[in-house]
Scaffold this motif. Structure first.
Motif, PDB file in Angstrom:
ATOM      1  N   ALA A   1      -5.366 -12.377  -6.178  1.00  0.00           N
ATOM      2  CA  ALA A   1      -6.317 -12.533  -7.376  1.00  0.00           C
ATOM      3  C   ALA A   1      -7.099 -10.884  -7.588  1.00  0.00           C
ATOM      4  CB  ALA A   1      -7.449 -13.644  -7.203  1.00  0.00           C
ATOM      5  N   LEU A   2      -7.401 -10.590  -6.297  1.00  0.00           N
ATOM      6  CA  LEU A   2      -7.959  -9.396  -5.955  1.00  0.00           C
ATOM      7  C   LEU A   2      -7.054  -8.281  -6.475  1.00  0.00           C
ATOM      8  CD1 LEU A   2     -10.305  -7.487  -5.116  1.00  0.00           C
ATOM      9  CD2 LEU A   2      -9.268  -7.292  -2.832  1.00  0.00           C
ATOM     10  N   GLY A   3      -5.671  -8.335  -6.237  1.00  0.00           N
ATOM     11  CA  GLY A   3      -4.497  -7.310  -6.382  1.00  0.00           C
ATOM     12  C   GLY A   3      -4.751  -7.109  -7.716  1.00  0.00           C
ATOM     13  N   ALA A   4      -4.429  -8.186  -8.348  1.00  0.00           N
ATOM     14  CA  ALA A   4      -4.376  -8.083  -9.947  1.00  0.00           C
ATOM     15  C   ALA A   4      -5.462  -7.612 -10.766  1.00  0.00           C
ATOM     16  CB  ALA A   4      -3.997  -9.698 -10.569  1.00  0.00           C
ATOM     17  N   ALA A   5      -6.719  -7.760 -10.127  1.00  0.00           N
ATOM     18  CA  ALA A   5      -7.921  -7.297 -10.404  1.00  0.00           C
ATOM     19  C   ALA A   5      -8.124  -5.828 -10.441  1.00  0.00           C
ATOM     20  CB  ALA A   5      -9.047  -8.029 -10.065  1.00  0.00           C
ATOM     21  N   LEU A   6      -7.362  -5.256  -9.363  1.00  0.00           N
ATOM     22  CA  LEU A   6      -7.238  -4.060  -9.129  1.00  0.00           C
ATOM     23  C   LEU A   6      -6.391  -2.931  -9.937  1.00  0.00           C
ATOM     24  CD1 LEU A   6      -7.441  -4.119  -5.326  1.00  0.00           C
ATOM     25  CD2 LEU A   6      -9.492  -3.481  -6.691  1.00  0.00           C
ATOM     26  N   LEU A   7      -5.492  -3.478 -10.648  1.00  0.00           N
ATOM     27  CA  LEU A   7      -4.425  -2.910 -11.309  1.00  0.00           C
ATOM     28  C   LEU A   7      -5.111  -1.741 -12.160  1.00  0.00           C
ATOM     29  CD1 LEU A   7      -1.761  -4.982 -12.953  1.00  0.00           C
ATOM     30  CD2 LEU A   7      -1.470  -2.947 -11.452  1.00  0.00           C
ATOM     31  N   PRO A   8      -6.332  -1.954 -12.879  1.00  0.00           N
ATOM     32  CA  PRO A   8      -6.949  -0.948 -13.762  1.00  0.00           C
ATOM     33  C   PRO A   8      -7.960  -0.258 -13.034  1.00  0.00           C
ATOM     34  CG  PRO A   8      -7.722  -2.977 -14.251  1.00  0.00           C
ATOM     35  CD  PRO A   8      -6.632  -3.306 -13.449  1.00  0.00           C
ATOM     36  N   LEU A   9      -8.001  -0.648 -11.764  1.00  0.00           N
ATOM     37  CA  LEU A   9      -9.239   0.071 -11.085  1.00  0.00           C
ATOM     38  C   LEU A   9      -8.705   0.868  -9.892  1.00  0.00           C
ATOM     39  CD1 LEU A   9     -11.735  -3.241 -10.641  1.00  0.00           C
ATOM     40  CD2 LEU A   9     -11.755  -1.067 -12.319  1.00  0.00           C
ATOM     41  N   ALA A  10      -7.853   0.663  -9.286  1.00  0.00           N
ATOM     42  CA  ALA A  10      -7.483   1.249  -7.800  1.00  0.00           C
ATOM     43  C   ALA A  10      -6.367   2.223  -8.124  1.00  0.00           C
ATOM     44  CB  ALA A  10      -7.162   0.411  -6.985  1.00  0.00           C
ATOM     45  N   HIS A  11      -6.215   3.041  -7.156  1.00  0.00           N
ATOM     46  CA  HIS A  11      -4.882   4.171  -7.322  1.00  0.00           C
ATOM     47  C   HIS A  11      -3.755   3.559  -6.571  1.00  0.00           C
ATOM     48  CE1 HIS A  11      -7.653   7.767  -8.537  1.00  0.00           C
ATOM     49  NE2 HIS A  11      -7.302   7.021  -9.527  1.00  0.00           N
ATOM     50  N   ALA A  12      -4.031   3.681  -5.073  1.00  0.00           N
ATOM     51  CA  ALA A  12      -2.812   3.172  -4.268  1.00  0.00           C
ATOM     52  C   ALA A  12      -3.202   1.977  -3.613  1.00  0.00           C
ATOM     53  CB  ALA A  12      -2.484   4.241  -3.205  1.00  0.00           C
ATOM     54  N   ALA A  13      -2.267   1.191  -3.087  1.00  0.00           N
ATOM     55  CA  ALA A  13      -2.494  -0.305  -2.339  1.00  0.00           C
ATOM     56  C   ALA A  13      -1.277  -0.389  -1.428  1.00  0.00           C
ATOM     57  CB  ALA A  13      -2.739  -1.010  -3.268  1.00  0.00           C
ATOM     58  N   ALA A  14      -1.530  -1.011  -0.175  1.00  0.00           N
ATOM     59  CA  ALA A  14      -0.709  -1.704   0.544  1.00  0.00           C
ATOM     60  C   ALA A  14      -1.348  -2.758   1.212  1.00  0.00           C
ATOM     61  CB  ALA A  14      -0.055  -0.717   1.720  1.00  0.00           C
ATOM     62  N   ASP A  15      -0.548  -3.487   1.703  1.00  0.00           N
ATOM     63  CA  ASP A  15      -1.077  -4.965   2.278  1.00  0.00           C
ATOM     64  C   ASP A  15      -0.899  -4.494   3.966  1.00  0.00           C
ATOM     65  OD1 ASP A  15       1.807  -5.300   2.919  1.00  0.00           O
ATOM     66  OD2 ASP A  15       1.196  -7.565   3.147  1.00  0.00           O
ATOM     67  N   VAL A  16      -1.895  -5.068   4.691  1.00  0.00           N
ATOM     68  CA  VAL A  16      -2.091  -4.747   6.140  1.00  0.00           C
ATOM     69  C   VAL A  16      -1.120  -5.803   6.909  1.00  0.00           C
ATOM     70  CG1 VAL A  16      -3.776  -4.318   8.117  1.00  0.00           C
ATOM     71  CG2 VAL A  16      -4.350  -3.782   5.696  1.00  0.00           C
ATOM     72  N   SER A  17      -0.069  -5.552   7.252  1.00  0.00           N
ATOM     73  CA  SER A  17       0.556  -6.435   7.858  1.00  0.00           C
ATOM     74  C   SER A  17       0.757  -5.989   9.413  1.00  0.00           C
ATOM     75  CB  SER A  17       1.918  -6.538   7.358  1.00  0.00           C
ATOM     76  OG  SER A  17       2.655  -5.589   6.839  1.00  0.00           O
ATOM     77  N   ASP A  18       0.977  -4.549   9.565  1.00  0.00           N
ATOM     78  CA  ASP A  18       1.299  -3.727  10.902  1.00  0.00           C
ATOM     79  C   ASP A  18       0.265  -3.176  11.474  1.00  0.00           C
ATOM     80  OD1 ASP A  18       4.115  -4.699  10.506  1.00  0.00           O
ATOM     81  OD2 ASP A  18       4.588  -2.686   9.395  1.00  0.00           O
ATOM     82  N   GLY A  19      -1.073  -3.314  10.868  1.00  0.00           N
ATOM     83  CA  GLY A  19      -2.247  -2.904  11.232  1.00  0.00           C
ATOM     84  C   GLY A  19      -2.720  -1.936  10.460  1.00  0.00           C
ATOM     85  N   LEU A  20      -4.069  -1.878  10.015  1.00  0.00           N
ATOM     86  CA  LEU A  20      -4.677  -0.677   9.220  1.00  0.00           C
ATOM     87  C   LEU A  20      -4.201   0.664   9.071  1.00  0.00           C
ATOM     88  CD1 LEU A  20      -6.809  -0.507   6.895  1.00  0.00           C
ATOM     89  CD2 LEU A  20      -8.352   0.141   8.891  1.00  0.00           C
ATOM     90  N   MET A  21      -4.345   1.117  10.443  1.00  0.00           N
ATOM     91  CA  MET A  21      -4.045   2.598  10.544  1.00  0.00           C
ATOM     92  C   MET A  21      -2.376   3.081   9.938  1.00  0.00           C
ATOM     93  SD  MET A  21      -6.796   4.093  10.973  1.00  0.00           S
ATOM     94  CE  MET A  21      -6.698   5.783  11.568  1.00  0.00           C
ATOM     95  N   ALA A  22      -1.708   2.028  10.656  1.00  0.00           N
ATOM     96  CA  ALA A  22      -0.100   2.083  10.068  1.00  0.00           C
ATOM     97  C   ALA A  22       0.052   2.061   8.772  1.00  0.00           C
ATOM     98  CB  ALA A  22       0.845   1.183  10.782  1.00  0.00           C
ATOM     99  N   ASP A  23      -0.486   0.902   8.046  1.00  0.00           N
ATOM    100  CA  ASP A  23      -0.155   0.792   6.626  1.00  0.00           C
ATOM    101  C   ASP A  23      -0.952   1.751   5.894  1.00  0.00           C
ATOM    102  OD1 ASP A  23       1.678  -1.594   6.736  1.00  0.00           O
ATOM    103  OD2 ASP A  23       0.016  -2.701   7.843  1.00  0.00           O
ATOM    104  N   LEU A  24      -2.145   2.000   6.119  1.00  0.00           N
ATOM    105  CA  LEU A  24      -2.722   3.142   5.439  1.00  0.00           C
ATOM    106  C   LEU A  24      -1.882   4.557   5.630  1.00  0.00           C
ATOM    107  CD1 LEU A  24      -5.312   4.617   3.911  1.00  0.00           C
ATOM    108  CD2 LEU A  24      -6.270   4.847   6.185  1.00  0.00           C
ATOM    109  N   GLY A  25      -1.152   4.609   6.598  1.00  0.00           N
ATOM    110  CA  GLY A  25      -0.536   5.699   6.869  1.00  0.00           C
ATOM    111  C   GLY A  25       0.665   5.913   6.007  1.00  0.00           C
TER     112      GLY A  25
END
Lengths: 316, 316
Positions: free
Chosen positions: A193-217
């Protein structure tokens, strides 16, 4: 029909949106006009991605949840799933529980299981998920811009804490915290629900599966930008607040969070907080995108904190 | 990036039809307006679906071929594939060969690999294939009608002969035949062009993966009809002609053929033969659909032949 085909019947459910579901050479669906098709596959292997003694219901939930989390990170609406399942033996009770966990989560998000394959082999799962989003709309990793805020949903670190306690790397003596951590590890809630709501609001996204710093990377690499992340801002469980330093590796680089990390222009702060609140989802602003390369984790004095590993490596 | 992720790079290719290929949380494609989406998944496990010493290039071919064969049986045009691969170790030479076999077949049929997952585990493959056909058009198993002819493409029995020779169940001393049989087992050619051509000509279709009588049986069950199959009409390799009786189980119930079995009204005979000839594909009329239940294999005198097994059972 052999035992494994019979077991496949546990997954046979009405698929009202499909023109043809399980039982032919292929399933048939009619994509929604004006939408793009988003798809992803994840393979889970016993002893690598889950403990051998995991409850089958939890495994069924998680096998689908990690895929749904990928679609959440695109802002896509999940529609259809296919499941490949190799089992060492035709254990009907195990399959019944696994199917219950998988299908409960599928029902909760309107996902129809329209195909699959059940066979004999070492316990291995592969789930393909298909979703849709309006044509041209998606939260791509490559869309972060210098000046963006960095946000993360929910709380970090609990899944990793549970894994590390189980492996004997940690010695936590808080039964309530351990129960919460194990639940988060075994029953992650994909942030659809959050992801869909972010479509018009956010630029980039990833899900945190391997660790925040890695996925942000991954976002940084694809967007050719850098990031400052504020260690003190990483959201976690209240019981961890007093011991943030001790558990910083879990928070920043633990993995198994299945939260969303995303970037957005500061002009969208209020809209993002409102959208998250409307969906009962905590969001935290944890840093900012800057020009350059790589992610730096900073303490409250602005000094960089170096972690041993910058992400959870299943083969490390 | 770990070794397995690096190996995943072997499969990273341009995917011009995709809006977003490998490298984000999900791939994105834009389905063709006015078309339905057909999809299927098959899982292959070492020792169950292939011999442990199979050449990796052949395995790469076959992993995709068995999925393409499912789409051929629907009359759909293949578009996109996703590959899950668990490997015991990160063997780059093996992966290079596997990828070469997989991608050569993909290229031959215009299939783009747009997603996947590579991990460590017992050798297991799962391929998801997606294709398209004009809306409402498909060769469904449930569409056979009493009075239809039954047809099969290509030649039957060679794949099963190769497996059974390897397992020591047969003792064939014809090196040329064995080489042809092994090639047919390892490099099946999915009948995509024929399947697409049959969309306006045939009623029901299935691919022959578990053995002719078993796969025809799925058509009969779904269509609530019966069949007479003429043993003498089953097409095979010239070297087997003189020994049809000996190899009848391979022909009628062997499996691993990846040919199409389909039904059509007798009014379409000439059109079917012309369509097959135009695509360089042999087709043989092997029986007819009648009212009732089940499939009967008949000898030249019309007497029913009973086989020990009516299909190849991987767990039998």
């Amino acid at each position: 029909m052999n035992e494994f085909e019979l077991i496949g019947r546990y997954f046979k459910r009405p698929a009202p949106s499909a023109l043809l579901g399980v039982g032919d050479d292929a399933a048939i669906v009619r994509p929604t006009p004006g939408h793009d098709l988003h798809m992803s596959v994840d393979m889970l292997v016993e002893g690598r991605h889950f403990f051998a003694d995991v409850a089958p219901r939890a495994l069924g939930h998680k096998a689908l949840a990690v895929n749904l989390s990928d679609l959440a990170a695109m802002g896509a609406r999940p529609r259809w799933a296919l499941l490949s399942l190799a089992l060492p033996k035709a254990d009907e009770a195990w399959v019944a529980e696994f199917a219950a966990g998988f299908l409960a989560l599928a029902d909760a998000h309107g996902v129809e299981l329209i195909g699959g394959d059940t066979t004999c082999g070492p316990l291995t799962l592969s789930v393909t998920i298909l979703g849709e989003a309006p044509a041209g709309q998606a939260l791509r990793r490559a869309a972060a811009k210098a000046g963006d805020d960095i946000w993360v949903s929910g709380e970090l670190g609990l899944g990793a804490l549970s894994v590390r306690q189980r492996l004997g790397w940690l010695n936590v003596n808080d039964a309530e915290l351990l129960a919460a951590a194990r639940y988060k590890l075994e029953y992650p809630e994909p942030r659809l629900a959050l992801g869909a709501a972010l479509l018009p609001l956010a630029h980039a996204a990833a899900d945190v599966s391997d660790g925040l710093m890695a996925d942000l990377g991954h976002i940084l690499d694809e967007s050719a930008v850098a990031a400052e992340v504020w260690a003190d801002a990483l959201p976690s469980h209240p019981a961890l607040e007093a011991r943030r330093g001790e558990f910083l590796a879990c928070l920043a680089a633990g993995g198994d969070d299945y939260e969303l990390v995303f970037t957005a222009t500061p002009a969208k702060r209020a809209a993002i907080e409102a959208a998250a609140a409307a969906r009962g989802c905590r969001v935290s602003r944890i840093g900012r995108i800057v020009a350059g390369k790589g992610a730096r984790l900073l303490d409250s004095a602005g000094v960089e904190i170096k972690l041993d590993k910058d992400g959870y490596d299943h083969f490390g």
